[in-house]
Structure formats: C-alpha cells, structure tokens
Design an enzyme around this catalytic site. Structure first.
Site, PDB file in Angstrom:
ATOM      1  N   ASP A  70      32.732  37.965  41.377  1.00  0.00           N
ATOM      2  CA  ASP A  70      33.211  38.997  40.472  1.00  0.00           C
ATOM      3  C   ASP A  70      32.216  39.117  39.324  1.00  0.00           C
ATOM      4  O   ASP A  70      31.353  38.251  39.130  1.00  0.00           O
ATOM      5  CB  ASP A  70      34.600  38.601  39.963  1.00  0.00           C
ATOM      6  CG  ASP A  70      35.173  39.606  38.985  1.00  0.00           C
ATOM      7  OD1 ASP A  70      35.013  40.810  39.223  1.00  0.00           O
ATOM      8  OD2 ASP A  70      35.756  39.172  37.976  1.00  0.00           O
ATOM      9  N   LYS A  71      32.304  40.194  38.551  1.00  0.00           N
ATOM     10  CA  LYS A  71      31.396  40.374  37.418  1.00  0.00           C
ATOM     11  C   LYS A  71      32.051  39.992  36.091  1.00  0.00           C
ATOM     12  O   LYS A  71      31.647  39.031  35.446  1.00  0.00           O
ATOM     13  CB  LYS A  71      30.887  41.819  37.349  1.00  0.00           C
ATOM     14  CG  LYS A  71      29.847  42.051  36.245  1.00  0.00           C
ATOM     15  CD  LYS A  71      29.452  43.503  36.130  1.00  0.00           C
ATOM     16  CE  LYS A  71      30.500  44.313  35.407  1.00  0.00           C
ATOM     17  NZ  LYS A  71      30.596  43.983  33.953  1.00  0.00           N
TER      18      LYS A  71
ATOM     19  N   LYS B 163      43.153  57.202  26.671  1.00  0.00           N
ATOM     20  CA  LYS B 163      41.844  56.554  26.812  1.00  0.00           C
ATOM     21  C   LYS B 163      41.752  55.946  28.199  1.00  0.00           C
ATOM     22  O   LYS B 163      42.748  55.493  28.764  1.00  0.00           O
ATOM     23  CB  LYS B 163      41.624  55.488  25.730  1.00  0.00           C
ATOM     24  CG  LYS B 163      42.371  54.192  25.897  1.00  0.00           C
ATOM     25  CD  LYS B 163      41.837  53.154  24.905  1.00  0.00           C
ATOM     26  CE  LYS B 163      42.439  51.782  25.157  1.00  0.00           C
ATOM     27  NZ  LYS B 163      43.777  51.617  24.583  1.00  0.00           N
TER      28      LYS B 163
ATOM     29  N   THR C 224      32.821  44.251  42.025  1.00  0.00           N
ATOM     30  CA  THR C 224      33.422  44.526  40.725  1.00  0.00           C
ATOM     31  C   THR C 224      34.115  45.873  40.730  1.00  0.00           C
ATOM     32  O   THR C 224      33.818  46.749  41.550  1.00  0.00           O
ATOM     33  CB  THR C 224      32.352  44.488  39.616  1.00  0.00           C
ATOM     34  OG1 THR C 224      32.953  44.783  38.364  1.00  0.00           O
ATOM     35  CG2 THR C 224      31.251  45.500  39.897  1.00  0.00           C
TER      36      THR C 224
ATOM     37  N   ARG D 229      33.286  49.728  41.684  1.00  0.00           N
ATOM     38  CA  ARG D 229      34.522  50.498  41.815  1.00  0.00           C
ATOM     39  C   ARG D 229      35.374  49.959  42.963  1.00  0.00           C
ATOM     40  O   ARG D 229      35.938  50.703  43.751  1.00  0.00           O
ATOM     41  CB  ARG D 229      34.221  51.983  42.051  1.00  0.00           C
ATOM     42  CG  ARG D 229      33.477  52.671  40.926  1.00  0.00           C
ATOM     43  CD  ARG D 229      34.297  52.725  39.670  1.00  0.00           C
ATOM     44  NE  ARG D 229      33.737  53.630  38.667  1.00  0.00           N
ATOM     45  CZ  ARG D 229      34.178  53.730  37.426  1.00  0.00           C
ATOM     46  NH1 ARG D 229      35.190  52.972  37.025  1.00  0.00           N
ATOM     47  NH2 ARG D 229      33.632  54.563  36.571  1.00  0.00           N
TER      48      ARG D 229
ATOM     49  N   LYS E  95      37.789  44.088  48.050  1.00  0.00           N
ATOM     50  CA  LYS E  95      36.998  42.856  47.931  1.00  0.00           C
ATOM     51  C   LYS E  95      37.275  41.934  49.112  1.00  0.00           C
ATOM     52  O   LYS E  95      36.340  41.364  49.704  1.00  0.00           O
ATOM     53  CB  LYS E  95      37.329  42.143  46.615  1.00  0.00           C
ATOM     54  CG  LYS E  95      36.895  42.880  45.362  1.00  0.00           C
ATOM     55  CD  LYS E  95      37.194  42.053  44.120  1.00  0.00           C
ATOM     56  CE  LYS E  95      36.722  42.759  42.854  1.00  0.00           C
ATOM     57  NZ  LYS E  95      36.952  41.939  41.634  1.00  0.00           N
TER      58      LYS E  95
ATOM     59  N   ASP F 248      40.964  38.863  41.875  1.00  0.00           N
ATOM     60  CA  ASP F 248      40.008  38.174  42.744  1.00  0.00           C
ATOM     61  C   ASP F 248      40.688  37.249  43.740  1.00  0.00           C
ATOM     62  O   ASP F 248      40.018  36.660  44.595  1.00  0.00           O
ATOM     63  CB  ASP F 248      39.018  37.356  41.904  1.00  0.00           C
ATOM     64  CG  ASP F 248      38.257  38.203  40.908  1.00  0.00           C
ATOM     65  OD1 ASP F 248      37.800  39.289  41.303  1.00  0.00           O
ATOM     66  OD2 ASP F 248      38.139  37.801  39.740  1.00  0.00           O
TER      67      ASP F 248
ATOM     68  N   ARG G 232      30.393  48.238  28.470  1.00  0.00           N
ATOM     69  CA  ARG G 232      31.630  48.757  29.048  1.00  0.00           C
ATOM     70  C   ARG G 232      32.058  49.974  28.238  1.00  0.00           C
ATOM     71  O   ARG G 232      32.204  49.892  27.013  1.00  0.00           O
ATOM     72  CB  ARG G 232      32.730  47.691  29.021  1.00  0.00           C
ATOM     73  CG  ARG G 232      32.415  46.486  29.885  1.00  0.00           C
ATOM     74  CD  ARG G 232      33.326  45.325  29.552  1.00  0.00           C
ATOM     75  NE  ARG G 232      34.711  45.622  29.806  1.00  0.00           N
ATOM     76  CZ  ARG G 232      35.342  45.401  30.966  1.00  0.00           C
ATOM     77  NH1 ARG G 232      34.662  44.900  31.983  1.00  0.00           N
ATOM     78  NH2 ARG G 232      36.624  45.692  31.126  1.00  0.00           N
TER      79      ARG G 232
ATOM     80  N   GLU H 265      41.166  45.977  24.273  1.00  0.00           N
ATOM     81  CA  GLU H 265      41.957  46.656  23.254  1.00  0.00           C
ATOM     82  C   GLU H 265      41.784  45.997  21.891  1.00  0.00           C
ATOM     83  O   GLU H 265      41.672  46.675  20.869  1.00  0.00           O
ATOM     84  CB  GLU H 265      43.435  46.668  23.662  1.00  0.00           C
ATOM     85  CG  GLU H 265      43.752  47.606  24.814  1.00  0.00           C
ATOM     86  CD  GLU H 265      45.236  47.829  24.975  1.00  0.00           C
ATOM     87  OE1 GLU H 265      46.011  46.910  24.621  1.00  0.00           O
ATOM     88  OE2 GLU H 265      45.637  48.913  25.408  1.00  0.00           O
TER      89      GLU H 265
END
Length: 1105
Positions: A414-415, A561, A672, A774, A780, A805, A592, A496
C-alpha cells in the site's frame, strides 16, 4: 473450514424456520408491546457470553485427538501402531507407540494450555460487572447475564459490554466520544449520536416511562454498516419513526471517552455482536517447504510400500523350496500353516511395513514445529525491529510461514501509511487560481473576495472534526492555542485535522459544535454561527463528503469536498481550468489534493433534499443503495471554489528498503487508491521508478482515445517483443482501477478480441515495477490472486496498514501488517506485523533467508538419516531368509530420532545468525535460494542416494569385514546383535559428523550438543547393555556393546567405515567449492581476503611502530 452456513442453519432450525426473519424487533427495556402495536414474531437471542475457546472439559480429549489424527503422518503411525498390536510383528509396538505418544502428548499439552488461557480470558470478560436500568433503578449484574433489549448505563472509560443503540448522553447535544482501538486500532476519538427523540431521557426514571421498539437487520460482521429504525410510542395513534445508522451503534469492545455517562439499549449480544462475528478464522496458509515435505513423504511412502512388497514376494519365492520353508528359529504353528496364502501374504506385507516404517521420519514433524516456534522468537526479540516512537516490536501471528519469508518473489504494498507516514501537513490551497500558503502568499497579495472567505468557511464547516477543550486526553497534553486553555482537534481522518489546522493558520478558526451549531472565528475575531442540518458522510465509492448548513441570515449552503475526479464532473461554474492546473501540479509533486465546491439552496430545494434523505434513511432494505441515489441527486450543479494540498511524507528508509528488495530479485508493486499523479510521484521518491525508467500507461484516459485491445497490444509489443524493446530494458507500468476491471472482466465486444488477462500478465512479468492506482480493496486482492495463480506460481507478499489492505493481506502467501495510524486491523489479520516499512528489509533478507536455509537443510537431513537407518534393515532381509528379523537397535533409534533432533534444533537456531545478518544485508544472496531451490528434486535425490550409499557402506562393510572371522580374545564370533550394534554405531557417528560438516558457524552450544549427543549415545549403550533390566522380557543386548568395544578390529572397522561413508560427500564439497562456488562461498572468500589484508596491514603497522 467455514462453519458460518452450518451455524446459520442450526440457528434457524433451533428457532424454528417459520420464526426466522431478516429483521429483528427489540422492545426497549423488554417491556410488553404497547396496545395497538403491530404483532411481532418472538425471536430467540443468545445471552451475552463470549466464547473464544475451542474445547470444553468434556470434549477436549476426543476433539483434540480427532484434529491431530487428521494429519496424515499421525494417522499413518497410528495405523502402524495398531498393526503391531494386532499381528505378530518383528518390532515391539513401543517403537511406534512411544514416538507417536510423545508427539500427540506434546501437541495436546500445547493446545490445551492455549485453550485454557482462552477460557480464562472469556471468564474475565463474561463476569465483569455492568449497570442495568430496571424499573427506574440501576442494578449491578454480570455481563454474561445481559439480554437483548436491556437498558444499560455506561460511564466514562468503561468498555461497551455488547452492541448498543445510543439513547442519551450526559452532553447536551446528545453526542459521545468513543475510541475503537480494540476493534480496528484507531486511537482517534469518533463521534456517535443519540436518537433525537430520546436524548432528553437523562434519568433512570425517565427510561421507565419510555415505550419504544427498534427494528433492525439481523447480525452481520461489517463493523461500519448498520440499518434500523426506532419507533417511539406516545399518546398519539401512530408511533414516531426515526432512522438508525452506524452513527448510533456502539460496538462491543469500544471505550467511552470524554463523556461522563450514556444510556443505551442492547441490540446484539454474545456471539452475535459484530466483534464476535469478526472472529472468523483465516484460511490456512501452507508454505512451499511444507508442500515439498508432503511430496517427499509420498515418494518415501511409495518406497516403503515397494520395499514391503518386494520382501513379501521374495519371501514366498524363497519358501517355494520345501527345504527353505521357515528358519528353525521361526517355526510356524499349525494354525498359521492352515491359513489361506493371501491372508498370510497380507499379514507378512503388514509386518514388513512395520519393519521399514521408520523411513517416514516421525520426529521431523516435532523438530520442524519446534524450529518454527522457537525461531519466531528471534523475530520478536530483534532490537533492530523495535520502534521507539510506537513502543512496539515485530509480532509473529503465525510461525508456520517463517521459511516462506525467504522465498518472496512479488511484494504488493500500500502507499498511504505504508510507504508514507500518514502524518498529514497542510501545504497550500488554491482559490480561483490564487495560491495561499500559511504565513506566506504566493501570488503577490491576498484577494479578500467573497470566494476566498467562502472557501475558508467551507473547509471550517465541511468535516467531522471535534474540539477537545480540556487539558488532557488519556494523559497526553495537546495544545493548539497559545495563552489560552488547552484544546485540540480530534477526528478519525488525519486529512480533516490537517485542513482545519491549515485554515486556522490562514485566519479562520473552527471553534466547536454546540447545540447543532458550528462556530467559526473569522479574521476579524468575530464568531460566526452556522446551524448544521445534514451531513452526507464520506464513502470510498463517492470519494467526497458534504454538509448542509444554514447561516444566521437564513441562507442554506451545501458545501462539498472530495477527490478531483468526483468534484469536477459535478461543477457547472468557477475557475475550473486554473484550479485543475494547480491540482495536477501538486499531484506531480506528490501532494494529496482535495477540491472544494458549494451550492446555494432555496427553501424549496432544502425541503426536497430533506425528503430524499429521510426516505432513504428510514428504509430497512437497500438503505445504502437508496442513500447513494439520494446523494447523487443532491450533490450536483456545484460552483467550484478551489483546492487544497496536503503532504504525506515518505517513511524513513522506505526508498532504501525498496531498492534492497529489488536488488534481491523481488518485484515491488504499489497498490493504492490515490490518484495517478500523486502515486507516481511517491514511486519516484521511493526509487520504485527511476528517471531512466520508461513509464507505460494503461489508464482510463488512454483507453478513451483508443480501444483497450489496441492499447494492450501497443504496450505488449513495446515490452515483450525483443526487437522493439532492445533500446530500453527498464519498464514501469501504471494501471488504474477502471482499466484493471476491463482487463479482468472485458465486455462482450472486447472479449471477442482475445484473452486480455494473459497479455496483461506477460506485460507485468517484463516490467521492473508496477503501480496500480485508484484501486478498491477488492481489486487489490484480485491483483494478488492474479499473480498467485499465474503459471509460475510465484510466492507473494502483501503489506499494508489499513482496513482496506486486509483483503490483499489475506490473499497473499505471506501477509504483513504495519502498526500504523489507519488502525490495527491490518496487523491483526496479518501473519506478521512490523512497526515500520523499513523493517521489511531485515524481515525478508535476514530472517526469511536464514529460516529457509535452516529448515530446508533440516528436512533434507532427516530424510537422509532415515534412509541410512532403514536401508541396512532392508538389505539384512536377504541374509535372514526374509524372516522379518530386525538387526538394529530400535530403542536407541527412538532416542536418537526423537530427543537428539530437539537439542540439535535449539543449537542450530543460533547457527549462521550473525554471519547471515552481516552477509545478507551487504550482498544480494536472497535470489540464489528463490523458487525453493534448496528443496528441488535433484537435491532431494542426491540426499536420498547419499543415504543409500552410506547404508550400503555400513552394511556390506561390516558384513565383509566380519565374514568368517573371529574377533574376541576367547575366539567367539560376533553374533546377530553385535553385527547390528556395529552397523548402528557407525550410523550414529556418520550422520552426526555429517551434521557437523554442514554446520557453517560454530558456537559453544553446537559443540556441546553435537559432541554431547555422541557421548550420550556411548554412555546410554554402555548402561543399556551393562545392566540386566528387570522390566524387560529379554536381555538380548546384555554385554553386546561392551564386547564389541573390546575388539580392536571393531574399532578399526568403525573408523574405516565412517571415513568411507563421509569421503564422497567431502570430495564433492571440495570440488564444487573450487570449480562451482556458490554466491555465499564467494562472499566468504572475499571477506576472508579482506580480513587477511587488514590483519597484514595491522601487523605491519605494529612492526614499524
């Protein structure tokens, strides 16, 4: 095995099939249904006992024996033991029963102790006190006695005893704060909401007057999903219905924080709680070494059957001559002579099976299990894999895969939180093309326009952040205001918190949520109040969240958002091109990004929105789908305000770890959910992609311009056709989730063009690195499964830190969880858990490499040793008329095969350790043992033939040296037992010296165990043959060993036979080291030369001085 369907059937049967429904109705306080209420079907609910134990006092013995004898090896030796009891066999039942009893007993004690600990933990939980509200009073009772429908009082820092629906809290706004660290590891405070119509019930007497029922779904394991509604009965004819969701459900195991007390009703109890339903066992993973062991066992079982069959046939060929019917010492009884020949042949076949059964190494299973169990502690004790910041060490959740760590070919990582720190820092925001950075302005000056202030307000309102204004939380001080009372932001999402803190640095401070009103302190130090009307929560499908607020002037705003891909298609106005350019720029920098938009609502639009949301929330069936449809209708026609950029820094030594793994021959893939540009920038920073890497894209953008077939064909020709790919051998592939779905499940139009999966696999095999962006969690797992099932069947490893994950961690051959900030769900579901990504380097290149070499040599050595022991017995049958006479010392063999390997294993755990720590990190030795190279068939055949050769030397060497000769001073000749003792003595010394020859690194433990085992053999043989043991029916070994040692020729024979047995192996090692040295041997020579060079320089310096 998955018993969920069986359990569900039994539950339905016990409750009555006609009584089983998809929903349950629970009356709060277990009161009688009010007059006029709809008739309901009574349902049976379990009590609140948690049962994680496997056995009970009554079923432990039969259940444990059943589970142990499901193993083929244990069942095989049980059959052999029973055969020895039933028929007349050449060996005592003790020879099979004692090792089997030892293995079964040790395993049963281990499993029984572990289950006793589970019983102890269950009792501690089930007997803990809870406070229940009954008839307007609070009573104290044990947790196990809690029932569905009971109203309970929970105080601060107490753990929820079952799954509860929140009714009221001590806070005026009806909220409470909860930590779910025991469920998913997230230590952040989550906010839960009481039912609006019951939050006014604040005393025990109030709940005595409450008449309400809850309709909800039956228990299911998803922690983050709950669908239900509450019906509150009053004087009116129709009850008041309110929706219930996951924000109202308090899960068992979570803890109440920063709230004095709450009242809640039990909705799921005992083994129906979501935590209990998540106890499902993971699928059993088997290592490549275990599969090789099983294959070798099948070969040796075939050899065993062949030996028994050959001896049975030859026995009856021998007895075909009347003069050679039976030896004089093995006369048949009349009953035996009258049996049918087939029965006699079958009995003899079983007897030969028993005689040769030790070719199957029973002690190997014990030794391998001990090696894995003890070896796992070396991982947990490794100080270099201890993280001081977290205070955590590496954890081993299963020791069955230690050696698999040394065979990994593909690493799927994973990233966010794995390669990066998941510690978000606000960098900048872009409003209408103008860039704002805290404490600095990029494009010259601040533009104090309406869009700018609306953008800042949107970020201060569109979130689920809570403000903690007390001095400490859990004893940790966290201040964000200077010269003011200590306060800080808490949220389940670090993004957040970073955004809200960033707005504070830009002049807009979020103060609190009070009485459903959100308060903001603007740049003029004026407090602005907005009434929070609706929250459209974030989900991974929409990739956005929204809030509906009303200002003090009565205007309605919908602020939203989310990811750029989910916001831009819904925007109808705004500086789209300028913002999009800045978003792409920040993504390339590895930041990000989130986009912010808004829409003004009229009163009519707001009322329509409320109607849509309430209709979806009250639905018990397909609520998620209906909510998604409502959100889709509401979140549209936006005005774009701007975008934000948050940095998630790369973890320490992440780039060095990836580089080392690639040098060791592993292919690293990043999977990811982030956008392509951000993920690609992280891959460059972590050295997964290099500047010389030619990047190939399989993305939605490209497939929109060309057909999927054409894009795949173009990439395939570029990568896989030598004439076209000669100029660049280093390729990197980027693919997104949508294109991957098209590749794995092509449409009818595309599928007619060919099999895309095979083409995709071929492309991936020729790329040095792959980035999948994406990605949904299920995708995964699909990627991992695709590589696992490819023709090469490579060993895969998946590593991640979040709940998303878990699917790929469970799918991979080896799953590793990181103890990160996204929770501990990945660590709990993994085979191994490490504090940081950098520890993966030592986990694989040192521990995995070492364990694979250790266990592969151990397995080969066991098979060699057993062949060397059994084959002389096979040869002996040709000289005893196939009478099933044994010549070797089976009791001594049991001691050598059961006890010695355990001691040697403990010693061998320290072998090579320091050497491999030094060498493996410095040099890429890992790739030399890939593909299970040390347990391939040629090596197995070599060890087997080496055992056969040594056995032939033992037997015929002793036979020809002693043939027609006298050796004792009184002229007596050596007999059968002396011959067997000599053969066995040579065997013990040879196989032990063989072990010493294969020892690469000597310690005092090795010396003590190896030479001590030889000394033990001599002492035990002297005692066994020097004393008349009263508990034995026969004394055939009395004085045999002492008599043998009194003969000079016997000593000479032992030395000659040992040297002859070991000589071919020594010659082979010397020749191979000189002509075809392994990588390890070349490194050893290099290190030795460097050491000698340094020693020479130091000596010369001392001489000159």
């Amino acid at each position: 095995m998955d018993f969920s369907s069986i359990r569900k059937f039994i539950t339905r049967w016990c409750a009555g099939e006609e009584n089983w429904v998809d929903t349950r109705t629970v009356y709060i306080g277990n009161k009688e249904p009010p007059p006029g209420a709809e008739a309901y079907i009574p349902q049976r609910y379990p009590d609140n006992r948690i049962i994680s134990s496997k056995y009970t006092f009554w079923n432990f013995v039969p259940k444990n024996l059943f589970e142990q004898f499901r193993r083929i090896a244990n069942f095989y030796f049980l059959i052999i033991f029973l055969v020895q009891l039933i028929i007349d066999t050449p060996t005592s039942p003790i020879t099979s029963g004692l090792p089997l009893f030892f293995v079964i007993t040790v395993t049963a004690i281990k499993q029984g102790y572990e289950d006793w600990l589970r019983h102890k933990a269950d009792n501690a939980i089930n007997q803990c006190p809870v406070h229940e509200v009954q008839h307007g009073k609070v009573i104290r009772k044990q947790s196990r006695k809690l029932r569905v429908g009971d109203v309970v009082l929970i105080k601060e820092d107490e753990t929820f005893p079952c799954d509860l629906i929140l009714l009221s809290t001590s806070r005026e706004d009806g909220t409470c704060f909860v930590t779910t660290a025991s469920l998913d590891g997230e230590s952040s405070h989550k906010t839960y909401y009481a039912v609006q119509d019951t939050k006014a019930f604040i005393t025990e007497e109030d709940f005595d007057t409450l008449q309400a029922s809850i309709e909800c779904e039956q228990p299911q394991p998803d922690l983050y999903k709950f669908v239900g509604r509450i019906n509150i009965y009053s004087d009116r004819n129709e009850p008041i219905a309110r929706p219930l969701g996951s924000e109202n459900l308090l899960l068992r195991g979570a803890t109440l924080k920063n709230t004095q007390h709450i009242y809640a009703v039990a909705i799921y109890t005992g083994m129906e709680t979501k935590m209990a339903l998540n106890y499902q066992s993971k699928s059993q993973k088997r290592s490549a070494v275990e599969k090789s062991m099983n294959a070798y066992l099948i070969v040796y079982l075939c050899i065993l059957i062949s030996k028994a069959l050959i001896n049975t046939v030859l026995k009856y060929v021998w007895q075909a001559d009347p003069d050679k019917d039976e030896p004089f010492y093995n006369q048949k009884t009349d009953t035996e002579r009258q049996r049918h020949i087939l029965i006699r042949a079958f009995t003899d076949f079983l007897a030969f099976m028993v005689l040769f059964n030790y070719i199957i190494p029973v002690s190997m299973y014990v030794t391998v299990e001990m090696q894995k169990f003890l070896g796992s502690y070396f991982i947990m004790w490794d100080d270099e894999m201890f993280d001081e910041e977290l205070g955590e060490r590496a954890q081993v959740n299963t020791s069955d895969l230690n050696e698999e760590l040394g065979q990994v070919e593909y690493v799927f990582t994973d990233k966010t939180g794995t390669l990066t720190e998941n510690n978000m820092e606000f960098i900048e925001c872009c409003v209408d093309g103008y860039v704002y950075v805290p404490d600095a302005i990029c494009n010259g000056q601040v533009m104090p326009g309406e869009s700018e202030e609306l953008f800042f307000r949107a970020l201060c309102l569109c979130h689920t952040v809570q403000v903690k204004e007390e001095e400490t939380v859990d004893g940790i001080k966290m201040g964000i205001h200077q010269n003011k009372a200590t306060s800080f932001y808490i949220s389940s999402s670090p993004d957040e918190v970073a955004l809200v803190e960033g707005m504070k640095r830009l002049g807009f401070t979020y103060l609190r949520l009070k009485d459903s009103h959100m308060e903001i302190l603007n740049r003029e130090d004026e407090v602005e109040r907005f009434e929070l009307l609706e929250v459209l929560t974030f989900d991974s499908v929409r990739r956005r969240m929204s809030v509906i607020v009303r200002s003090t002037t009565g205007e309605y705003y919908l602020f939203c958002k989310g990811a750029d891909s989910s916001i831009f298609p819904r925007v109808i106005s705004g500086k789209v091109e300028q913002v999009k350019a800045r978003v792409e720029h920040n993504a390339v920098e590895g930041l990000r990004t989130l986009c912010v938009a808004y829409r003004k609502l009229s009163v009519a639009q707001y009322e329509e929105t409320c109607h849509l949301l309430n209709s979806a929330k009250l639905a018990l069936q397909d609520r998620d789908r209906k909510l998604a449809e409502a959100y889709d209708l509401i979140e549209k026609d936006f005005v774009l305000l701007g975008a934000t950029a948050v940095e998630d820094r790369l973890q320490d030594k992440a780039a060095d770890t990836i580089e080392s793994l690639q040098k060791a021959g592993m292919k690293v893939w990043v999977l990811t959910g982030d956008k392509m540009e951000t993920a690609a920038a992280t891959c460059y920073a972590s050295k997964l992609f290099r500047r010389s890497t030619q990047i190939l894209e399989l993305t939605t953008k490209r497939t929109e311009e060309q057909s999927l077939h054409d894009v795949l064909l173009c990439v395939y020709l570029c990568v896989c056709v030598p004439s076209l790919s000669a100029d660049c051998v280093d390729y990197g592939l980027i693919i997104d989730g949508a294109t991957l779905s098209a590749v794995l499940k092509p449409s009818q139009e595309d599928s007619s063009q060919g099999n895309y999966k095979e083409i995709f696999l071929e492309i991936c095999r020729n790329c040095s690195a792959v980035l999948c962006c994406r990605m949904a969690p299920l995708q995964k797992a699909q990627i991992v499964k695709l590589i696992k099932s490819s023709p090469e069947h490579p060993i895969t490893l998946a590593i991640g830190d979040g709940a998303n994950d878990v699917s790929m961690i469970l799918e991979a051959h080896v799953g590793i969880g990181i103890m990160g900030k996204e929770g501990r769900q990945a660590a709990r579901n993994s085979d191994y858990a490490i504090p940081k990504f950098k520890h993966l380097k030592k986990m694989l290149l040192v521990h995995g490499h070492y364990y694979y070499i250790r266990i592969s040599e151990l397995v080969q050595y066991f098979f060699y040793k057993n062949v060397a022991f059994i084959f002389p017995q096979f040869l002996y049958q040709f000289f005893c008329g196939f009478s099933q006479q044994n010549s070797l010392l089976y009791l001594l063999y049991i001691m050598c095969t059961v006890m010695f390997p355990l001691y040697r294993d403990i010693a061998q755990n320290s072998l090579l350790y320091l050497l491999y720590i030094m060498c493996t990190v410095m040099f890429p030795l890992y790739r030399d043992i890939a593909k299970n190279s040390l347990l391939r068939w040629p090596i197995f055949i070599y060890w087997t033939f080496l055992g056969v050769f040594d056995a032939v030397v033992f037997f015929f060497g002793s036979y020809f040296l002693f043939n027609n000769s006298t050796f004792t001073s009184n002229g007596q000749m050596f007999g059968n037992w002396t011959f067997g003792t000599l053969v066995f003595t040579v065997l013990v010394f040879t196989v032990t010296l063989k072990l010493a020859m294969d020892t690469h690194y000597w310690t005092w433990i090795n010396h003590f165990v190896i030479w001590g085992s030889l000394l033990f053999f001599v002492i035990f043989s002297l005692l066994w043959g020097g004393i008349i043991w009263p508990f034995l029916n026969y004394q055939r070994m009395y004085y045999v060993f002492i008599q043998m040692l009194s003969s000079g020729p016997a000593w000479l024979s032992i030395i000659l036979l040992i040297v002859t047995s070991l000589l071919p192996d020594v010659v082979k090692k010397v020749v191979c080291r000189a002509l075809w040295p392994t990588t390890t041997e070349r490194i050893q020579c290099t290190l030795k030369e460097r050491w000698l060079e340094c020693s020479f320089i130091n000596t010369e310096t001392m001489y000159l001085t």
